[in-house]
Design a protein around this motif. Structure first.
Motif, PDB file in Angstrom:
ATOM      1  N   VAL A 212       1.416   4.893   0.456  1.00  0.00           N
ATOM      2  CA  VAL A 212       0.847   6.122   1.239  1.00  0.00           C
ATOM      3  C   VAL A 212       1.279   7.491   0.974  1.00  0.00           C
ATOM      4  O   VAL A 212       2.733   7.446   1.314  1.00  0.00           O
ATOM      5  CB  VAL A 212       0.703   5.826   2.621  1.00  0.00           C
TER       6      VAL A 212
ATOM      7  N   GLN B  23      -8.590   6.009   0.115  1.00  0.00           N
ATOM      8  CA  GLN B  23      -8.017   4.978  -0.892  1.00  0.00           C
ATOM      9  C   GLN B  23      -8.089   5.374  -2.259  1.00  0.00           C
ATOM     10  O   GLN B  23      -9.411   5.221  -2.829  1.00  0.00           O
ATOM     11  CB  GLN B  23      -8.791   3.672  -0.570  1.00  0.00           C
TER      12      GLN B  23
ATOM     13  N   ASP C 150      -6.612  -1.501   5.121  1.00  0.00           N
ATOM     14  CA  ASP C 150      -6.417  -1.792   3.591  1.00  0.00           C
ATOM     15  C   ASP C 150      -5.993  -3.319   3.468  1.00  0.00           C
ATOM     16  O   ASP C 150      -6.100  -3.833   2.657  1.00  0.00           O
ATOM     17  CB  ASP C 150      -5.916  -0.589   2.808  1.00  0.00           C
TER      18      ASP C 150
ATOM     19  N   LYS D 269      -5.676   3.438   8.569  1.00  0.00           N
ATOM     20  CA  LYS D 269      -6.555   3.047   7.373  1.00  0.00           C
ATOM     21  C   LYS D 269      -5.527   2.233   6.419  1.00  0.00           C
ATOM     22  O   LYS D 269      -6.225   1.239   5.951  1.00  0.00           O
ATOM     23  CB  LYS D 269      -7.192   4.320   6.861  1.00  0.00           C
ATOM     24  N   ALA D 270      -4.648   2.578   6.096  1.00  0.00           N
ATOM     25  CA  ALA D 270      -3.487   1.858   5.504  1.00  0.00           C
ATOM     26  C   ALA D 270      -3.453   0.253   5.735  1.00  0.00           C
ATOM     27  O   ALA D 270      -3.509  -0.585   5.125  1.00  0.00           O
ATOM     28  CB  ALA D 270      -2.324   2.364   5.124  1.00  0.00           C
TER      29      ALA D 270
ATOM     30  N   ASN E  60       0.762  -1.303   0.094  1.00  0.00           N
ATOM     31  CA  ASN E  60      -0.097   0.145   0.140  1.00  0.00           C
ATOM     32  C   ASN E  60       0.869   1.371   0.078  1.00  0.00           C
ATOM     33  O   ASN E  60       1.656   1.367   0.967  1.00  0.00           O
ATOM     34  CB  ASN E  60      -0.968  -0.109   1.230  1.00  0.00           C
TER      35      ASN E  60
ATOM     36  N   GLY F 159      -1.976  -0.962  -3.967  1.00  0.00           N
ATOM     37  CA  GLY F 159      -2.969   0.002  -3.710  1.00  0.00           C
ATOM     38  C   GLY F 159      -2.263   1.136  -3.457  1.00  0.00           C
ATOM     39  O   GLY F 159      -1.074   1.397  -3.091  1.00  0.00           O
TER      40      GLY F 159
ATOM     41  N   PRO G 131      -7.465   0.897  -4.885  1.00  0.00           N
ATOM     42  CA  PRO G 131      -7.815  -0.269  -3.767  1.00  0.00           C
ATOM     43  C   PRO G 131      -6.631  -1.146  -4.006  1.00  0.00           C
ATOM     44  O   PRO G 131      -6.231  -1.573  -5.171  1.00  0.00           O
ATOM     45  CB  PRO G 131      -9.196  -0.693  -4.148  1.00  0.00           C
TER      46      PRO G 131
ATOM     47  N   ARG H 115      -3.009   4.932  -1.276  1.00  0.00           N
ATOM     48  CA  ARG H 115      -3.718   5.692  -0.368  1.00  0.00           C
ATOM     49  C   ARG H 115      -3.101   7.160  -0.316  1.00  0.00           C
ATOM     50  O   ARG H 115      -2.019   7.288  -0.297  1.00  0.00           O
ATOM     51  CB  ARG H 115      -3.824   5.130   0.790  1.00  0.00           C
TER      52      ARG H 115
END
Length: 424
Positions: free
Chosen positions: A44, A105, A142, A138-139, A42, A83, A108, A85
């Motif tokens: 970010v 996000q 995910d 939040k990450a 992910n 993903g 996704p 974010r």
């Protein structure tokens, strides 16, 4: 210029393995990768207003990040689920409460559609606040689920603006979940406070911190981290030690993680058959400010609390990890011992003497990594430690012989020089 800081907590597994000289046997064991789930990454990205600054190769930080992301998306391995974010991308106002909710996000986590992901990145424009803590929470959500490797790559040009939700504490909370998630951080500004915060976030989960000042450095580093997610890794298994041997979990060969409070004891059990050898090691990481003098003790004891063997290490605050290990070979049974049980329950006890000043949070506990390996015992007596020296007797004998011969030669030379002096 890229400056890398390889944190402790990331070196824990390596230190543990080196301490005990471990070699995991073939076959699935606790902590081994199963390969059933795809690795997940992910990305970010900080899209706060400060990303407008034009100090990266003559272009804005946002433009450099977009270019780097496009190249990373092109190079992402097929097996990696990726993903994206954002934080600070949508709310342009001055309401801090609203600004600290601004994380979304953008793409996704899942199989990568490069065209769709690039289109999403192209829409970004520097906007608002820097809610790093909320974005990390939040990450992590995910990436929840599955047993494949999980990695967050955080790219930011400024400190979190949403305290008291401290990003460092958030990272420790994520690490305490025991989901095997690593957070790597990249700073786009050579700022001491930013470096300290991003380093702390990375260290809490065994990740790395890198300071980058050029667009090609950013591209190379993110590509390296995404590729690393696709490499086979050993994921530690989260466990919870008990306050006594009777209540302790029984562990098989593998790599385990736990949390231990300051001055606490954690107990674990291992079943050992006659003719087998137990090799165990432990690493405890100081992921927060602690007083300089501290130590870690690992003991193997019987169910009746009789100590068998111990390993210990002390620190003075110069390193962030303390590691120690032990070995215990259980002899084969003789014919006369046929009435004795073939298996023995060995209790492993981990104790630490870390302490902290008032105001330093004691929860969650310090990260603890325990390696357990049960292997076939040594074939001969020469392979078992003798008076704590083991095969070191050969070296000790060689040193004694060398010293004796050196003394003879030195004595002869001295007598010869005296004889020559008298003659002259």
């Amino acid at each position: 210029m890229i400056r890398r800081k390889r944190p402790v907590a990331g070196a824990c597994a390596l230190l543990a393995a080196l301490t005990a000289g471990l070699a995991f046997p073939a076959g699935a064991a606790a902590g081994e990768p199963t390969g059933q789930d795809a690795p997940k990454v992910n990305l970010v990205l900080d899209v706060s207003g400060s990303m407008r600054a034009k100090d990266i190769d003559g272009q804005s930080r946002m433009a450099a990040a977009k270019q780097a992301f496009n190249e990373v998306l092109d190079a992402t391995p097929e097996e990696v689920e990726l993903g994206i974010r954002t934080l600070g991308a949508n709310y342009p106002g001055d309401d801090r409460k609203e600004g600290c909710k601004d994380t979304a996000q953008l793409y996704p986590v899942g199989p990568l559609d490069r065209t769709e992901a690039k289109t999403a990145v192209a829409t970004l424009a520097p906007t608002g606040w820097t809610p790093i803590g909320p974005a990390l929470l939040k990450a992590a959500d995910d990436l929840d689920g599955g047993d494949g490797s999980k990695r967050i790559v955080l790219i930011s040009d400024g400190e979190d603006t949403c305290a008291p939700l401290d990003p460092c504490e958030v990272a420790r909370e994520i690490a305490a979940r025991g989901i095997g998630l690593t957070i790597d951080t990249l700073g786009l500004v050579p700022n001491a406070k930013l470096s300290q915060q991003l380093s702390c976030i990375a260290e809490a989960t065994g990740g790395t911190y890198t300071s980058v000042e050029h667009q090609d450095e950013l591209t190379d580093r993110v590509n390296e981290l995404v590729d690393r997610a696709a490499e086979p890794v050993v994921t530690p298994v989260a466990t919870e030690g008990a306050g006594s041997c009777a209540e302790a979990p029984t562990l098989e060969s593998g790599l385990y993680t736990d949390r231990e409070e300051f001055g606490q004891q954690r107990w674990y059990r291992v079943e050992l058959l006659a003719g087998q050898e137990l090799r165990a090691s432990v690493s405890v990481a100081a992921d927060r400010a602690v007083r300089p003098d501290h130590g870690v003790l690992l003991r193997a004891v019987t169910v009746h609390d009789r100590e068998i063997v111990r390993g210990e290490a002390t620190g003075n605050g110069r390193t962030d990890v303390l590691s120690t290990g032990l070995r215990y070979p259980k002899p084969e049974r003789d014919d006369d011992d046929s009435d004795k049980p073939a298996a023995e329950t060995v209790c492993l006890v981990v104790t630490n003497s870390f302490s902290a000043d008032s105001g330093v949070k004691t929860t969650p506990g310090l990260p603890l990594e325990l390696t357990v390996d049960v292997v076939d015992g040594p074939d001969g007596a020469d392979d078992v430690a003798s008076f704590g020296l083991g095969r070191g007797w050969w070296l000790l004998g060689a040193l004694i012989l060398t010293g004796f011969l050196a003394g003879l030669v030195w004595g002869w030379l001295s007598r010869w020089r005296v004889a020559v002096w008298r003659t002259n």
